[in-house]
Motif scaffolding. Structure first.
Motif, PDB file in Angstrom:
ATOM      1  N   UNK A 113       0.843  -1.193   0.000  1.00  0.00           N
ATOM      2  CA  UNK A 113       0.000   0.000   0.000  1.00  0.00           C
ATOM      3  C   UNK A 113       0.881   1.248   0.000  1.00  0.00           C
ATOM      4  N   UNK A 114       0.623   2.144  -0.944  1.00  0.00           N
ATOM      5  CA  UNK A 114       1.317   3.432  -0.979  1.00  0.00           C
ATOM      6  C   UNK A 114       0.453   4.457  -0.243  1.00  0.00           C
ATOM      7  N   UNK A 115       0.869   4.915   0.932  1.00  0.00           N
ATOM      8  CA  UNK A 115       0.045   5.794   1.761  1.00  0.00           C
ATOM      9  C   UNK A 115      -0.282   7.122   1.070  1.00  0.00           C
ATOM     10  N   UNK A 116      -1.532   7.542   1.206  1.00  0.00           N
ATOM     11  CA  UNK A 116      -1.947   8.837   0.692  1.00  0.00           C
ATOM     12  C   UNK A 116      -1.970   8.959  -0.818  1.00  0.00           C
ATOM     13  N   UNK A 117      -1.955   7.841  -1.516  1.00  0.00           N
ATOM     14  CA  UNK A 117      -1.868   7.841  -2.982  1.00  0.00           C
ATOM     15  C   UNK A 117      -3.203   7.406  -3.583  1.00  0.00           C
ATOM     16  N   UNK A 118      -3.650   8.125  -4.640  1.00  0.00           N
ATOM     17  CA  UNK A 118      -4.892   7.797  -5.320  1.00  0.00           C
ATOM     18  C   UNK A 118      -4.695   6.820  -6.465  1.00  0.00           C
ATOM     19  N   UNK A 119      -5.753   6.625  -7.238  1.00  0.00           N
ATOM     20  CA  UNK A 119      -5.754   5.579  -8.261  1.00  0.00           C
ATOM     21  C   UNK A 119      -4.706   5.805  -9.346  1.00  0.00           C
ATOM     22  N   UNK A 120      -4.513   7.071  -9.736  1.00  0.00           N
ATOM     23  CA  UNK A 120      -3.617   7.343 -10.865  1.00  0.00           C
ATOM     24  C   UNK A 120      -2.203   7.739 -10.429  1.00  0.00           C
ATOM     25  N   UNK A 121      -1.928   7.616  -9.123  1.00  0.00           N
ATOM     26  CA  UNK A 121      -0.568   7.827  -8.602  1.00  0.00           C
ATOM     27  C   UNK A 121      -0.017   9.206  -8.975  1.00  0.00           C
ATOM     28  N   UNK A 122      -0.904  10.227  -8.986  1.00  0.00           N
ATOM     29  CA  UNK A 122      -0.473  11.585  -9.349  1.00  0.00           C
ATOM     30  C   UNK A 122       0.656  12.049  -8.435  1.00  0.00           C
ATOM     31  N   UNK A 123       1.726  12.529  -9.059  1.00  0.00           N
ATOM     32  CA  UNK A 123       2.867  13.045  -8.305  1.00  0.00           C
ATOM     33  C   UNK A 123       3.717  11.974  -7.650  1.00  0.00           C
ATOM     34  N   UNK A 124       3.338  10.706  -7.839  1.00  0.00           N
ATOM     35  CA  UNK A 124       4.037   9.611  -7.164  1.00  0.00           C
ATOM     36  C   UNK A 124       4.603   8.590  -8.141  1.00  0.00           C
TER      37      UNK A 124
END
Length: 205
Positions: free
Chosen positions: A181-192
Motif C-alpha cells: 500500500x502506498x500511503x496517501x496515494x490515489x488511483x492514478x498515482x499523481x505526483x508519485x
C-alpha cells in the motif's frame, strides 16, 4: 515512450492489435519480456497511460524488453470493447507474437489491465506460464480477477477513489496474497510515479 519505441501491429482475434516495443538500453540480451496492459478503454485508457509507461520504465531499468499494446477498439487496434473476455484474448495474442524463445515472460497491468492480466495468466499452462505478475491498482470491485500465484506483486494506493483498497484486500485475503500500500496515494498515482517505479524495481529483486 521515447524515440526508440518501435510501433507495429500484430494479428489478434478481432483484427490488428497496435503494439509499442521498447528495448532495454545498453543490454545485448534482455532479462525477459514484459507484456503490459492498460486501464479501462471506455474511460480513456490506452497503452500510453502514464502509470503503464512508468511500469514499462521500471522493467526497462531491470533489463526487460517491454511490450505495451492497445486493447480492441483503442487507437488503431481493431474490434470493440468486450468487458475483459476479448481483451484477455488480445493479451494472449500479443504474448504469442512477442514472446521470445528462451526468455522468461512477465505480465503486468494497471486497473482494468490488471484484471485482464489475471484472466490471461490463468489460461497460460505448463511451460507457457508467466514467470511472475505485476498488478498495479487492480480492478477488483466490479468483476473478480482470477486467483494469482503467491509471488505476484500487488501495489495499491491507500486513497484510491476508483477501486477502494478494501476491495483489493477482500480479493487478496483468501489467497494470503500480500498487498503493498502506498500511503496517501490515489488511483492514478499523481505526483508519485517516480516512487511507484522505484517500488516496482525494489519489489522485483
Amino acid at each position: 515512450m521515447n524515440a526508440q519505441t518501435e510501433r507495429l501491429h500484430v494479428a489478434g482475434p478481432a483484427g490488428a492489435i497496435e503494439v509499442a516495443v521498447d528495448q532495454p538500453p545498453g543490454i545485448d540480451a534482455p532479462r525477459g519480456v514484459a507484456v503490459l496492459a492498460h486501464p479501462h478503454p471506455l474511460f480513456g485508457g490506452t497503452m500510453d497511460n502514464k502509470v503503464v509507461q512508468t511500469m514499462a520504465r521500471a522493467f526497462l531499468q531491470m533489463g526487460y524488453r517491454t511490450v505495451r499494446f492497445n486493447f480492441r477498439g483503442v487507437g488503431t487496434t481493431e474490434g470493440t470493447h468486450d468487458e475483459g473476455r476479448g481483451e484477455s484474448d488480445d493479451l494472449l495474442a500479443v504474448v504469442a507474437a512477442q514472446r521470445a524463445a528462451g526468455l522468461p515472460l512477465v505480465l503486468g497491468g494497471f486497473s482494468f489491465g490488471a484484471y485482464v492480466t489475471t484472466l490471461a495468466a490463468a489460461r497460460l499452462e505448463g511451460e507457457q506460464r508467466a514467470e511472475r505478475l505485476l498488478l498495479v491498482g487492480p480492478s477488483t470491485q466490479r468483476a473478480r480477477p482470477a486467483d494469482v500465484p503467491e509471488d505476484t506483486v500487488v501495489i495499491h494506493g491507500e486513497t484510491d477513489d476508483v477501486v477502494p483498497l478494501s476491495a483489493t484486500l477482500d480479493w487478496a485475503r483468501p489467497q494470503h496474497l500480500p498487498v503493498t500500500v502506498m500511503p496517501g496515494v490515489g488511483h492514478f498515482f499523481h505526483g508519485q510515479l517516480p516512487r511507484l517505479r522505484q517500488l516496482i524495481v525494489r519489489s522485483w529483486h
